[in-house]
Design a protein around this motif. Structure first.
Motif, PDB file in Angstrom:
ATOM      1  N   ASN A  69       0.814  -1.218   0.000  1.00  0.00           N
ATOM      2  CA  ASN A  69       0.000   0.000   0.000  1.00  0.00           C
ATOM      3  C   ASN A  69       0.847   1.267   0.000  1.00  0.00           C
ATOM      4  OD1 ASN A  69      -2.433  -1.395  -0.007  1.00  0.00           O
ATOM      5  ND2 ASN A  69      -2.589  -1.401   2.213  1.00  0.00           N
ATOM      6  N   LYS A  96      -5.176  -2.158  -0.672  1.00  0.00           N
ATOM      7  CA  LYS A  96      -5.819  -1.165  -1.525  1.00  0.00           C
ATOM      8  C   LYS A  96      -5.577  -1.560  -2.969  1.00  0.00           C
ATOM      9  CE  LYS A  96      -4.892   2.460   1.787  1.00  0.00           C
ATOM     10  NZ  LYS A  96      -4.070   3.655   2.068  1.00  0.00           N
ATOM     11  N   THR A  97      -6.670  -1.706  -3.722  1.00  0.00           N
ATOM     12  CA  THR A  97      -6.536  -2.053  -5.141  1.00  0.00           C
ATOM     13  C   THR A  97      -6.550  -0.784  -5.954  1.00  0.00           C
ATOM     14  OG1 THR A  97      -8.917  -2.349  -5.314  1.00  0.00           O
ATOM     15  CG2 THR A  97      -7.605  -4.315  -4.866  1.00  0.00           C
ATOM     16  N   SER A  98      -5.768  -0.784  -6.999  1.00  0.00           N
ATOM     17  CA  SER A  98      -5.725   0.401  -7.874  1.00  0.00           C
ATOM     18  C   SER A  98      -6.820   0.248  -8.928  1.00  0.00           C
ATOM     19  CB  SER A  98      -4.367   0.531  -8.540  1.00  0.00           C
ATOM     20  OG  SER A  98      -4.061  -0.634  -9.268  1.00  0.00           O
ATOM     21  N   ASN A  99      -7.589   1.285  -9.091  1.00  0.00           N
ATOM     22  CA  ASN A  99      -8.689   1.262 -10.059  1.00  0.00           C
ATOM     23  C   ASN A  99      -8.299   1.976 -11.320  1.00  0.00           C
ATOM     24  OD1 ASN A  99     -10.343  -0.108  -8.273  1.00  0.00           O
ATOM     25  ND2 ASN A  99     -11.043   1.776  -7.319  1.00  0.00           N
TER      26      ASN A  99
END
Length: 76
Positions: free
Chosen positions: A34, A73-76
């Motif tokens: 993250n 946290k995933t990156s969009n």
């Protein structure tokens, strides 16, 4: 007799702390992922996380997966 009881207790404590360290390692890796903005470093950390998850015992996988689902946290 008492000595064998103490040795057994120490062995149980040692094994318990070992499993806790493995799950804690997952949490540390997620935090590092993250906090990393470098794409190559993030990919290396994700690969390391995947390997760590594969090495966990079945009973620890659900705990570790919950940490990943909650914190990563995933990156969009």
């Amino acid at each position: 007799m008492n000595l064998s009881k103490y040795i057994a207790i120490l062995a149980i404590i040692g094994v318990t702390s070992l499993f806790a360290a493995e799950v804690k390692q997952i949490s540390i890796l997620v935090d590092q992922i993250n906090n990393t903005s470098d794409v190559k470093a993030k990919k290396n950390l994700m690969d390391t996380l995947e390997k760590e998850l594969e090495m966990l015992d079945k009973k620890d996988i659900t705990k570790a997966q919950a940490i990943v689902d909650e914190k990563l946290k995933t990156s969009n």
